[in-house]
Design a protein around this motif. Structure first.
Motif, PDB file in Angstrom:
ATOM      1  N   ARG A 104      -9.705 -19.948  44.371  1.00 34.78           N
ATOM      2  CA  ARG A 104     -11.352 -19.909  43.976  1.00 34.78           C
ATOM      3  C   ARG A 104     -11.148 -19.491  42.401  1.00 34.78           C
ATOM      4  N   THR A 114      -9.340 -17.714  49.011  1.00 34.64           N
ATOM      5  CA  THR A 114      -9.784 -17.311  50.380  1.00 34.64           C
ATOM      6  C   THR A 114      -9.606 -18.277  51.400  1.00 34.64           C
ATOM      7  N   GLU A 129      -9.260 -12.923  51.799  1.00 33.99           N
ATOM      8  CA  GLU A 129      -9.291 -13.188  50.534  1.00 33.99           C
ATOM      9  C   GLU A 129      -8.090 -12.498  49.981  1.00 33.99           C
TER      10      GLU A 129
END
Length: 146
Positions: A104, A114, A129
């Motif tokens: 991410r 994630t 995450e």
């Protein structure tokens, strides 16, 4: 990613714990990785459903992979997990599970990913995450020899 790299990273050639889990690499590209696991009795807890440690381990692997893709055959990039948060949302006791990870954000050494785990009916089993640090020598796209 070529078939040789998929086999080395997700097949029986992996050492130790990765081989014990028995997953296979489905895809791996820049910022995204997917692995699958055919559930066996060894993956289940005393209640007969997939063990949370198996789910967490698979998420840890695929989230790290999402930030360490290496397009060069015979080479790899490595990362260390700094933090990992897993939330369990379902359970299953058989079939094939699919674990996906997406990078991410991040810089040259630290990145965030994630991921999700789904059973073969599409049910969400877990989400996670994590924050990872690229290991020394693995910062460049060409990584290090396997």
């Amino acid at each position: 990613m070529n078939d040789e790299s998929l086999h080395i990273r997700g097949g029986q050639d992996l050492p130790g714990f990765h081989n014990l889990l028995g997953y296979r690499q489905v895809s791996w590209e820049e910022n995204e990785a997917v692995i699958e696991l055919d559930l066996q009795p060894r993956h289940l807890n005393l209640g007969g459903v997939i063990h949370g440690g198996v789910l967490t381990s698979l998420l840890d692997i695929v989230l790290a992979e999402a930030g360490t893709y290496c397009p060069y055959p015979g080479r790899m990039r490595k990362a260390i997990t700094l933090s990992l948060t897993t939330t369990f949302t379902g359970q299953c006791s058989g079939g094939t599970i699919r674990v996906t990870g997406c990078k991410r954000a991040g810089g040259t050494r630290i990145f965030n990913s994630t991921g999700e785990v789904h059973d073969d009916k599409g049910n969400l089993l877990a989400i996670a995450e994590g924050t990872f640090r690229i290991r020394s020598g693995s910062e460049k796209p060409e990584g290090v020899p396997i």
